[in-house]
Each structure stands twice: as structure tokens, then as C-alpha cells.
Design a protein around this motif. Structure first.
Motif, PDB file in Angstrom:
ATOM      1  N   ARG A 140       0.806  -1.483   0.070  1.00 40.17           N
ATOM      2  CA  ARG A 140       0.061  -0.043  -0.265  1.00 40.17           C
ATOM      3  C   ARG A 140       0.818   1.191   0.041  1.00 40.17           C
ATOM      4  N   PHE A 141       2.143   1.210   0.638  1.00 43.48           N
ATOM      5  CA  PHE A 141       3.086   2.190   0.483  1.00 43.48           C
ATOM      6  C   PHE A 141       3.694   2.381  -0.715  1.00 43.48           C
ATOM      7  N   ALA A 142       4.064   1.208  -1.146  1.00 40.25           N
ATOM      8  CA  ALA A 142       4.813   0.858  -2.507  1.00 40.25           C
ATOM      9  C   ALA A 142       4.056   1.600  -3.563  1.00 40.25           C
ATOM     10  N   ASP A 143       2.513   1.400  -3.696  1.00 42.31           N
ATOM     11  CA  ASP A 143       1.837   2.084  -4.471  1.00 42.31           C
ATOM     12  C   ASP A 143       2.233   3.531  -4.749  1.00 42.31           C
ATOM     13  N   HIS A 144       2.887   4.187  -3.822  1.00 41.69           N
ATOM     14  CA  HIS A 144       2.756   5.632  -3.696  1.00 41.69           C
ATOM     15  C   HIS A 144       4.392   5.974  -3.945  1.00 41.69           C
ATOM     16  N   GLN A 145       5.197   4.900  -4.133  1.00 41.86           N
ATOM     17  CA  GLN A 145       6.291   5.078  -4.380  1.00 41.86           C
ATOM     18  C   GLN A 145       6.941   5.808  -5.513  1.00 41.86           C
ATOM     19  N   GLY A 146       7.696   6.896  -5.376  1.00 37.67           N
ATOM     20  CA  GLY A 146       8.369   7.725  -6.272  1.00 37.67           C
ATOM     21  C   GLY A 146       7.093   8.708  -6.797  1.00 37.67           C
ATOM     22  N   GLU A 147       6.036   9.074  -5.811  1.00 35.97           N
ATOM     23  CA  GLU A 147       5.007  10.153  -5.960  1.00 35.97           C
ATOM     24  C   GLU A 147       5.779  11.542  -6.079  1.00 35.97           C
ATOM     25  N   ALA A 148       6.476  11.840  -4.979  1.00 33.54           N
ATOM     26  CA  ALA A 148       7.069  13.083  -4.805  1.00 33.54           C
ATOM     27  C   ALA A 148       7.990  13.540  -6.053  1.00 33.54           C
ATOM     28  N   ALA A 149       8.924  12.499  -6.621  1.00 30.81           N
ATOM     29  CA  ALA A 149       9.514  12.904  -7.698  1.00 30.81           C
ATOM     30  C   ALA A 149       8.652  13.102  -8.833  1.00 30.81           C
ATOM     31  N   ARG A 150       7.459  12.232  -8.898  1.00 31.34           N
ATOM     32  CA  ARG A 150       6.500  12.642 -10.080  1.00 31.34           C
ATOM     33  C   ARG A 150       5.900  14.001 -10.105  1.00 31.34           C
ATOM     34  N   VAL A 151       5.587  14.393  -8.604  1.00 34.87           N
ATOM     35  CA  VAL A 151       5.137  15.847  -8.490  1.00 34.87           C
ATOM     36  C   VAL A 151       6.261  16.941  -9.210  1.00 34.87           C
ATOM     37  N   VAL A 152       7.243  16.620  -8.805  1.00 36.42           N
ATOM     38  CA  VAL A 152       8.513  17.427  -9.017  1.00 36.42           C
ATOM     39  C   VAL A 152       8.242  17.670 -10.692  1.00 36.42           C
ATOM     40  N   ARG A 153       8.513  16.429 -11.270  1.00 35.70           N
ATOM     41  CA  ARG A 153       8.774  16.178 -12.596  1.00 35.70           C
ATOM     42  C   ARG A 153       7.343  16.847 -13.390  1.00 35.70           C
ATOM     43  N   ASP A 154       6.318  16.701 -12.964  1.00 32.62           N
ATOM     44  CA  ASP A 154       5.182  17.020 -13.613  1.00 32.62           C
ATOM     45  C   ASP A 154       4.707  18.198 -13.331  1.00 32.62           C
ATOM     46  N   ALA A 209       8.613  -1.642   9.883  1.00 34.39           N
ATOM     47  CA  ALA A 209       9.153  -0.179  10.038  1.00 34.39           C
ATOM     48  C   ALA A 209      10.442  -0.004   9.412  1.00 34.39           C
ATOM     49  N   ALA A 210      11.073  -1.218   9.659  1.00 27.99           N
ATOM     50  CA  ALA A 210      12.612  -1.218   8.680  1.00 27.99           C
ATOM     51  C   ALA A 210      12.357  -1.392   7.385  1.00 27.99           C
ATOM     52  N   ARG A 211      11.333  -2.137   6.757  1.00 24.88           N
ATOM     53  CA  ARG A 211      11.147  -2.104   5.413  1.00 24.88           C
ATOM     54  C   ARG A 211      10.723  -0.888   4.764  1.00 24.88           C
ATOM     55  N   LEU A 212       9.915  -0.245   5.704  1.00 24.26           N
ATOM     56  CA  LEU A 212       9.160   1.078   5.407  1.00 24.26           C
ATOM     57  C   LEU A 212      10.285   2.094   4.982  1.00 24.26           C
TER      58      LEU A 212
END
Length: 198
Positions: free
Chosen positions: A65-79, A127-130
Motif C-alpha cells: 500500500r505504501f509501495a503504490d505511492h513510491q516515487g510520488e514526490a519525484a513525479r510531482v516535481v517532474r510533472d 518499520a525497517a522495510r518502510l
């Protein structure tokens, strides 16, 4: 993409969702450490090898569920639109998440979401994997911001701010307040935090 390829992709996505949903349901009912991968496979009606094709580790069964949001901040900056500073775009995106009561912002009082976050924060292996996901997000954001130490530092600061804001929102809700009650404070705290980043 051919019709059969599209059908296969949709079937794989449904299988992945079914496994993930079965896992989270079991983990929330019994606790992460009291559910085996075999239990999840049986509940999802798939074989253990099939489960591992979709989720390489037991932790991934929760954190998808967190992985589905992975790279979101980078996408916001690029887009982002021309003329909008990266931190401003990230601030606007986080604020929009607060207004949607997006669980990623910590501002969701749905009982399953609150329990899910409690399980993640209270289970050391989760928590460690997150943390690993967060480091990958930080690297992607730094790359989107540009090269050099300045980009790396800003990426680390932005993601730390988002993490602290989300955890603070979740804690207020876990302590018994509703998302609607917390919303004005969450917006004010996000505004203050992003203003300091600028």
C-alpha cells in the motif's frame, strides 16, 4: 497492447490485489507475527510460489500500500507546471491529500487505516522495510530535483517533513480525534512546515 495482453495484465492486477487484501485482513485480525505466508496463500487461494511472484517478502504483503505511492514526490516535481517551484508543488500536493483525507497524509480515521498504521509502526520488521522504501523515494526525489548535495538535502528534508506531518496526524486520530477535527491543524502545520522548507 493486444486484447489478450490487456486481459492478462488485468488478471495479474486482480490476483495481486486479492493476495494483498487477504494478507492485510489476516494481519489486522491476528497480528503480523501470528500469520504465516502459508496462511495468506490459503486465504487468497493461491500457491506459495504464486504469492512470492507478486510479493517477494512477507513485509511486502503489508507495505504494498505504501509501495503504490513510491516515487510520488519525484513525479510531482517532474510533472509540475512551468514556473512553480518544486517545494511549492510538493506543498500543494500534500495539501490536496489532506483535503481528500488520504491515508498517506495520516489524516484518515477509517478504523482499518488507523489499525494498519499502528501495525506498521509497532512491528520492527515492517518499520525497517518502510525505511527502505523511504530511502528509495528520497533518491528518486533528489534525482528529480537535480544533481548535487543541495538536491539530496532538500529531498531528505521534504520527505522527513511529510513523514513527521503524517505521523503527527495519525497519532492525533489514534488518540481518539476525528479526521475532520484534526484537518484545520493538519493544514496549518503543513503550511508552517513547507514555509520553513522554502
Amino acid at each position: 497492447m493486444s486484447e489478450s495482453t490487456g486481459l492478462r495484465a488485468r488478471k495479474k492486477e486482480r490476483t495481486r490485489d486479492a493476495i494483498g487484501d487477504a494478507a492485510v485482513t489476516l494481519f489486522l485480525e491476528r497480528g503480523f507475527d501470528h500469520v504465516s505466508v502459508n496462511d495468506v496463500a490459503a486465504a487468497a487461494e493461491v500457491s506459495k510460489p504464486t504469492l512470492f511472484r507478486y510479493f517477494p517478502t512477507k513485509e511486502d504483503l503489508v507495505l504494498h500500500r505504501f509501495a503504490d505511492h513510491q516515487g510520488e514526490a519525484a513525479r510531482v516535481v517532474r510533472d509540475r507546471e512551468s514556473g512553480i517551484e518544486p517545494v511549492t508543488a510538493l506543498h500543494q500536493y500534500f495539501r490536496a491529500g489532506l483535503d481528500r483525507y488520504d491515508p498517506v497524509t495520516g489524516l484518515s480515521d477509517h478504523p482499518e487505516v488507523v489499525a494498519f498504521h499502528r501495525m506498521v509502526f509497532a512491528t520492527p520488521s515492517l518499520a525497517a522495510r518502510l525505511t527502505r522504501y523511504q530511502i528509495e523515494d528520497e533518491e528518486a526525489l533528489a534525482e528529480a530535483l537535480g544533481a548535487g548535495i543541495r538536491a539530496r538535502l532538500l529531498a531528505a528534508q521534504v520527505l522527513a517533513v511529510q513523514r513527521v506531518l503524517a505521523r503527527t496526524n495519525w497519532q492525533k486520530i489514534a488518540d481518539g480525534r476525528t479526521a475532520r477535527e484534526v484537518h484545520p491543524e493538519a493544514v496549518s502545520e503543513a503550511d508552517q512546515a513547507f514555509d520553513r522548507l522554502r
